[in-house]
Design a protein around this motif. Structure first.
Motif, short mmCIF file in Angstrom:
data_model
loop_
_atom_site.label_atom_id
_atom_site.label_comp_id
_atom_site.label_asym_id
_atom_site.label_seq_id
_atom_site.Cartn_x
_atom_site.Cartn_y
_atom_site.Cartn_z
N LEU A 7 0.82 -1.21 0.00
CA LEU A 7 0.00 0.00 0.00
C LEU A 7 0.86 1.26 0.00
CD1 LEU A 7 -2.81 1.31 0.17
CD2 LEU A 7 -2.67 1.08 2.67
N LEU A 8 1.94 1.25 0.78
CA LEU A 8 2.82 2.42 0.83
C LEU A 8 3.48 2.68 -0.52
CD1 LEU A 8 4.31 4.71 2.19
CD2 LEU A 8 5.91 3.04 3.17
N LEU A 9 3.99 1.64 -1.16
CA LEU A 9 4.62 1.82 -2.46
C LEU A 9 3.61 2.24 -3.52
CD1 LEU A 9 7.08 -1.22 -2.36
CD2 LEU A 9 7.70 1.21 -2.40
N ALA A 10 2.38 1.75 -3.42
CA ALA A 10 1.33 2.21 -4.33
C ALA A 10 1.03 3.68 -4.12
CB ALA A 10 0.06 1.37 -4.13
N THR A 11 1.07 4.12 -2.86
CA THR A 11 0.83 5.53 -2.55
C THR A 11 1.95 6.41 -3.09
OG1 THR A 11 -0.35 4.88 -0.55
CG2 THR A 11 0.35 7.18 -0.69
N ARG A 68 17.32 1.68 -2.25
CA ARG A 68 16.17 2.31 -2.89
C ARG A 68 15.24 3.01 -1.90
NH1 ARG A 68 15.18 -2.27 -7.40
NH2 ARG A 68 16.08 -3.44 -5.69
N ARG A 69 15.26 2.62 -0.66
CA ARG A 69 14.46 3.34 0.32
C ARG A 69 14.93 4.79 0.40
NH1 ARG A 69 15.12 2.43 6.73
NH2 ARG A 69 17.23 2.91 6.02
N LEU A 71 16.82 6.33 -1.83
CA LEU A 71 16.70 6.93 -3.16
C LEU A 71 15.29 7.46 -3.39
CD1 LEU A 71 18.02 7.47 -5.92
CD2 LEU A 71 17.27 5.19 -6.62
N ILE A 72 14.28 6.68 -3.03
CA ILE A 72 12.89 7.11 -3.20
C ILE A 72 12.59 8.34 -2.36
CG2 ILE A 72 10.48 6.46 -2.81
CD1 ILE A 72 11.34 3.55 -3.49
N ALA A 73 13.05 8.33 -1.10
CA ALA A 73 12.80 9.48 -0.21
C ALA A 73 13.45 10.74 -0.77
CB ALA A 73 13.33 9.18 1.19
N ALA A 74 14.68 10.63 -1.29
CA ALA A 74 15.37 11.79 -1.85
C ALA A 74 14.65 12.30 -3.10
CB ALA A 74 16.81 11.41 -2.20
N GLN A 75 14.18 11.39 -3.94
CA GLN A 75 13.45 11.80 -5.14
C GLN A 75 12.18 12.56 -4.78
OE1 GLN A 75 13.12 7.87 -6.78
NE2 GLN A 75 14.78 8.16 -8.23
N LEU A 76 11.48 12.10 -3.76
CA LEU A 76 10.24 12.77 -3.35
C LEU A 76 10.52 14.18 -2.84
CD1 LEU A 76 8.46 9.79 -1.56
CD2 LEU A 76 7.83 10.80 -3.75
N VAL A 173 7.53 9.21 5.59
CA VAL A 173 6.95 7.89 5.83
C VAL A 173 7.79 6.80 5.17
CG1 VAL A 173 4.92 6.44 5.47
CG2 VAL A 173 4.63 8.85 6.04
N VAL A 174 8.29 7.06 3.97
CA VAL A 174 9.09 6.07 3.25
C VAL A 174 10.35 5.71 4.03
CG1 VAL A 174 10.60 5.80 1.23
CG2 VAL A 174 8.25 6.54 0.93
N ILE A 175 11.08 6.73 4.49
CA ILE A 175 12.34 6.47 5.18
C ILE A 175 12.10 5.81 6.53
CG2 ILE A 175 12.63 8.60 6.50
CD1 ILE A 175 15.29 7.00 4.23
N THR A 176 10.89 5.97 7.07
CA THR A 176 10.57 5.41 8.39
C THR A 176 10.05 3.98 8.29
OG1 THR A 176 10.01 7.62 9.21
CG2 THR A 176 9.23 5.75 10.49
N CYS A 177 9.25 3.69 7.28
CA CYS A 177 8.48 2.43 7.27
C CYS A 177 8.98 1.36 6.30
CB CYS A 177 7.02 2.75 6.95
SG CYS A 177 6.21 3.81 8.17
#
Length: 397
Positions: A7-11, A68-69, A71-76, A173-177
């Motif tokens: 669900l988080l990755l879909a969000t 990638r956790r 990387l995704i947080a930085a991109q956001l 949330v990404v970097i935490t969960c």
């Protein structure tokens, strides 16, 4: 893979991809505010797609090297900064630069899709990708509804300010969960680039890539151009009313959520062919926008069902074929997607300005038929591939 992580990755996909597509229902407002003529409005959408192509080639392959956790947080976070630039744009050039930067970092979508594939077991990969990719379609279409309502109430700039808040919150949330990702040892960036270049020699990759190119050219032709006839006579719909057509698209896309399960069961090829045929037929209904909104609703539902079914099937096949380099594979595939979307956006607005909506509908159908032709030419076997279901083998041909 747990339901919460899925669900988080879909969000992540929903919010990140929305940064590219929220402009579409508010093109008229932006054009009037910044003095951009109707014939050039397609470049507002194309700017984000151009940035997206660069991000796919330069940023997403980093997922095969880095955590990638993070990387995704930085991109956001970087997408949030770019979105802030767009919200305060005072000239068309400032707007286009900000939109291109948003597209560059919106590739968090593909980092999330590749991460989801790696976190999944082989027999659930298709189902996971179906769920996560549904977030992409929800973002693309839901963004139109939300953007239309916000723009009607507070103007188009409010849409981008809300996105800034969502992007910042989601990065936290990404970097935490999410769990830490493995980091490649002994692999260099140029090695990843070399493997990305090697994909263009693979028949399966080329076939699915060109199908995606024409698939999203047809998709872009609809969603970049539909606001124009709906805002004109005889309908004269408001921005918010035009955005509501995204709900019909959501219904179609969610209806195709089982496409991942079909791919897991080895039915990716017939699903692709049938969905591309439906895509072409949907344009007959969409072409009736001048006299019937109900036909438009039907066409939107069918078109988005078809697009989601093909897109999930494509990604399921490609990640199963390259489980050791999912980020690079998804990045290469999505370059076709982005180029197709940009082509659809720029050509449909120019076609509408010159010849009207019927010509735009014919264009969208031609793109769909080209995708169907590529699918038909791919009937020659590409050779066996490992099945995503234990105990048997499936061939894509």
């Amino acid at each position: 893979m747990t339901h919460g992580r899925r669900l988080l990755l879909a969000t992540v996909c929903t919010v990140a991809v929305a940064t590219i597509y929220v402009a579409q229902p508010v093109l008229g407002q932006i054009g009037r505010d910044l003095g951009i003529p109707d014939s050039d409005l397609g470049w507002i959408v194309a700017a984000g797609q151009i940035g997206y192509v660069v991000g796919l080639a330069v940023v997403v392959p980093l997922g095969d090297l880095l955590d990638r956790r993070r990387l995704i947080a930085a991109q956001l976070l970087l997408a949030a900064i770019s979105t802030l630039v767009v919200a305060f744009s005072s000239t068309s050039w400032m707007l286009l630069i900000g939109l291109a930067a948003m597209g560059l970092f919106a590739v968090a979508v593909q980092s999330a899709v590749a991460f989801a594939a790696d976190l999944s077991t082989p027999n659930e990969r298709g189902r996971t990708l179906g769920s996560v990719t549904s977030g992409v379609i929800i973002g693309i279409l839901g963004a139109r509804v939300a953007a239309g309502v916000l723009a009607d109430l507070y103007g188009w700039r409010s849409v981008y300010l809300v996105l800034v808040l969502l992007l910042v919150a989601l990065s936290i949330v990404v970097i935490t969960c999410l769990p830490p990702d493995r980091v490649a040892v002994g692999t260099r960036y140029r090695d990843v680039w070399r493997s990305l270049g090697g994909l263009v020699r693979e028949p399966l990759f080329l076939s699915r890539g060109f199908i995606a190119f024409f698939l999203f050219a047809s998709f872009g032709a609809l969603w970049s151009g539909l606001a124009l006839p709906l805002a004109a006579d005889p309908w004269r719909l408001s921005t918010g009313e035009i955005g509501l057509f995204g709900i019909a698209g959501l219904a179609g896309a969610i209806g195709a959520a089982r496409a991942g399960r079909w791919a897991d069961a080895g039915r990716a090829r017939p699903v692709t062919g049938g969905a591309l045929a439906l895509l072409a037929v949907s344009w007959f209904a969409l072409g009736q926008a001048g006299w019937s909104l109900w036909w438009v609703v039907i066409g939107v539902v069918v078109l988005d069902f078809a697009v989601q079914a093909v897109h999930v099937s494509n990604q399921s096949l490609l990640t199963a074929a390259h489980p050791d380099r999912t980020s690079s594979t998804i990045a290469g595939y999505m370059i076709f997607y982005s180029l197709g979307s940009g082509l659809g956006a720029t050509t449909t607005t120019a076609m509408y300005s010159a010849l009207g909506w019927t010509a735009s509908a014919v264009l969208g159908a031609v793109f769909a038929l080209c995708g169907l032709l590529v699918w038909g030419l791919g009937r020659r076997p590409f050779g066996p591939r490992a099945s995503t279901m234990p105990g048997h083998r499936v061939r894509e041909y």
